[in-house]
Design an enzyme around this catalytic site. Structure first.
Site, PDB file in Angstrom:
ATOM      1  N   SER A 137     -10.069  -0.330   6.622  1.00  0.00           N
ATOM      2  CA  SER A 137      -9.284  -0.116   5.401  1.00  0.00           C
ATOM      3  C   SER A 137      -8.554  -1.347   4.878  1.00  0.00           C
ATOM      4  O   SER A 137      -8.080  -1.347   3.747  1.00  0.00           O
ATOM      5  CB  SER A 137      -8.272   1.016   5.614  1.00  0.00           C
ATOM      6  OG  SER A 137      -8.931   2.260   5.654  1.00  0.00           O
ATOM      7  N   SER A 193      -9.199   2.250   2.598  1.00  0.00           N
ATOM      8  CA  SER A 193      -8.220   2.963   1.800  1.00  0.00           C
ATOM      9  C   SER A 193      -7.207   2.038   1.122  1.00  0.00           C
ATOM     10  O   SER A 193      -6.469   2.463   0.237  1.00  0.00           O
ATOM     11  CB  SER A 193      -7.479   3.971   2.681  1.00  0.00           C
ATOM     12  OG  SER A 193      -6.796   3.310   3.743  1.00  0.00           O
ATOM     13  N   LYS A 253       0.845  -1.198   0.000  1.00  0.00           N
ATOM     14  CA  LYS A 253       0.000   0.000   0.000  1.00  0.00           C
ATOM     15  C   LYS A 253       0.879   1.245   0.000  1.00  0.00           C
ATOM     16  O   LYS A 253       1.832   1.339   0.773  1.00  0.00           O
ATOM     17  CB  LYS A 253      -0.903  -0.035   1.229  1.00  0.00           C
ATOM     18  CG  LYS A 253      -1.875   1.110   1.360  1.00  0.00           C
ATOM     19  CD  LYS A 253      -2.706   0.924   2.623  1.00  0.00           C
ATOM     20  CE  LYS A 253      -3.754   2.029   2.785  1.00  0.00           C
ATOM     21  NZ  LYS A 253      -4.572   1.824   4.007  1.00  0.00           N
TER      22      LYS A 253
END
Length: 529
Positions: A229, A205, A130
């Protein structure tokens, strides 16, 4: 008890605002052209259909080279990324060089396979990361145009530990703007698509991670979770994800920064396509704290106590749970009782109706020194001055804002937030905490929906901004949770469920992930559907 008048006004304002903005979005859609009607190609290379654990074993035994595995994933990313836009920056050339060094190391190793497995359990296996995590030499922007020139100079601790275990990063993946929304969309890297339906969201996210894993462009990845997330993207993209007990895996070297108080609710954890990779990844990522989790303890599922909570009790802020998610959770209960001979008890926690109020209140509390958490309005403007929400809204309407509508909406909500924390909310949280911890103990497992419905279409999540609290409330409670895929629903989109256990009992939910994968089939190739 009914919402306070102030809170009702805030909810009404935000709901009305998002309704208007969603109408505008129909006129100013940012959906990628040429995506409608397209679908991902099916997986062709059998190397892409093996777990990281299996790949590492084959690489150690010289049944396949690391270069071959890395190249297979590079080829897949190049095939699917133009459609999903999940990987925002690659390091393919460096990864191939590192894979060649791995193959050379294995050729020269004289200690045997067991020595390599003990020292380098993920040797030669590709990894995605990420982009909100610091990965040396890679962009470290978290989707903020103001940070477009920021490049990481160090590795975040869990990334460093995975690299030290032999994993080879292939690139970094997209997030929502500053990780503050359920749709992975920003004006720096664009919008990421769901591999099962390119007109739908992959969540956020960690949406880029979820998308590239679901698309078979990665086998293991790293995500973070303060409101869902990790779990929401894993649910929307049909893969596994684990929100660890907080404080076990380091959350350092991430952006945006969080207050000391918010670190109590933030978890870094593994995301992967195959359940058997969860436990070895967590062992590695936890580093010196791994001993706290009893990860070497064998779990006999027949000896556990099982509970199911089918919904939040009907909060006025969340959408009613879809029938197919109610049905699939009921099927999990039926299979557990038939396969294991256990009794799954249906339970109800009235305080779950106040999940959003609890999450919002605790996320906004000051730290131990009395300092408030970072303001999103300030973060959005950094390294410059804070943004002006109404000015940004006007610029957005004219197509001139550097920020997404979701980010602007959050600044507007922050601007209207005038109420003070309620003692009643603190009491509700403490009651829920005690009841849930007493129920689960050290041998209890609870099933809870991952979301109110399957992956929605792009931008439609703006009309349901509070549905994330099915995951978010568990952050505030500090419990470990594994998101598990449960096949595909009527629209060909992934179904799933959250599996929850008591604090530091992560090994119980990981064992359940293995059972559910075997029972319901786990990840499905989106190109084969």
């Amino acid at each position: 008890m009914a919402l306070s008048l102030v809170h009702k006004a805030q909810v009404w304002l935000f709901t009305a605002l998002t309704a208007v903005l969603c109408a505008l979005l129909q006129l100013f859609s940012s959906r990628k052209p040429g995506v409608s009607g397209k679908k991902l190609p099916a997986v062709g290379d059998p190397l892409l259909l093996q777990s990281a654990t299996q790949l590492a074993r084959k690489i150690r035994r010289k049944e396949v080279s690391s270069v071959e595995v890395v190249q297979a994933y590079i080829d897949r990313i190049q095939e699917v990324n133009p459609l999903v836009n999940a990987v925002v920056k690659d390091r393919f050339a460096a990864a191939l060089q590192e894979a060649a060094q791995v193959d050379k190391l294995i050729e020269e190793e004289t200690g045997g396979e067991e020595v390599l497995e003990d020292r380098l359990p993920l040797l030669g296996v590709p990894l995605s990361v990420k982009e909100s995590f610091s990965l040396q030499g890679m962009p470290f922007t978290t989707g903020s145009i103001a940070r477009r020139h920021v490049v990481a100079t160090v590795d975040a601790p869990p990334v460093a530990l995975l690299k030290r275990a032999g994993a080879i990063p292939l690139g970094v993946t997209n997030t929502s703007e500053l990780c503050m929304w359920m749709e992975s969309h920003n004006h720096l890297h664009g919008i990421t698509n769901n591999p099962y339906d390119l007109e739908r969201i992959p969540g956020g996210s960690s949406g880029g991670e979820g998308s590239i894993l679901g698309a078979a462009g990665a086998v293991i990845g790293v995500g973070s979770d303060i409101g869902g997330s990790i779990r929401i993207p894993c649910f929307f993209n049909g893969v596994f994800g684990h929100k660890t007990t907080p404080g076990v895996v380091s959350c350092d070297n991430q952006y945006p920064p969080f207050s000391d108080r918010q670190h109590e609710y933030l978890s870094t954890g593994p995301m992967c396509r195959y359940a058997e990779d969860l436990l070895p990844m967590l062992k590695i990522m936890a580093g010196p704290n791994a001993h706290k989790l009893s990860l070497n303890t064998e779990v006999d599922l027949t000896k556990l106590r099982f509970f199911t909570v089918p919904h939040d009790g009907g909060s006025p802020l969340t959408s009613p749970l879809s029938k197919e998610l109610l049905d699939i959770q009921r099927k999990v209960v039926e299979r557990l009782e038939a396969d294991l001979g256990v009794k799954v008890q249906k339970v109800h926690f009235p305080e779950l109706r106040y999940s959003f109020q609890i999450w919002e209140t605790y996320m906004g509390l000051p730290d131990k020194e009395g300092n408030p958490p970072p303001s999103f309005t300030e973060l959005l403007g950094k390294p410059g001055p804070p943004v002006w929400p109404l000015w940004e809204l006007l610029k957005w309407m004219l197509g001139k804002s550097k920020h997404t509508m979701a980010a602007i909406g959050l600044t507007l909500l922050e601007m209207t937030h005038i109420s003070k924390p309620s003692n009643l909310i603190f009491q509700r949280k403490e009651k829920l905490q005690k009841e849930m911890e007493d129920l689960l103990g050290t041998d209890g497992v609870l099933l809870y929906p991952s979301h109110t419905r399957v992956a929605p279409k792009h931008h439609h999540i703006l009309l349901r901004p509070f549905d994330f609290v099915y995951t978010g409330i568990l952050n505030i409670l500090g419990l470990p949770v594994t998101q598990c895929p449960l096949g595909l629903g009527g629209e060909g989109l992934p179904l799933g469920v959250q599996v929850v256990a008591g604090k530091l009992q992560d090994h119980l939910t990981l064992a359940m992930a293995l059972y559910l994968e075997k029972t319901f089939g786990g990840w499905r190739d989106p190109g084969a559907n």
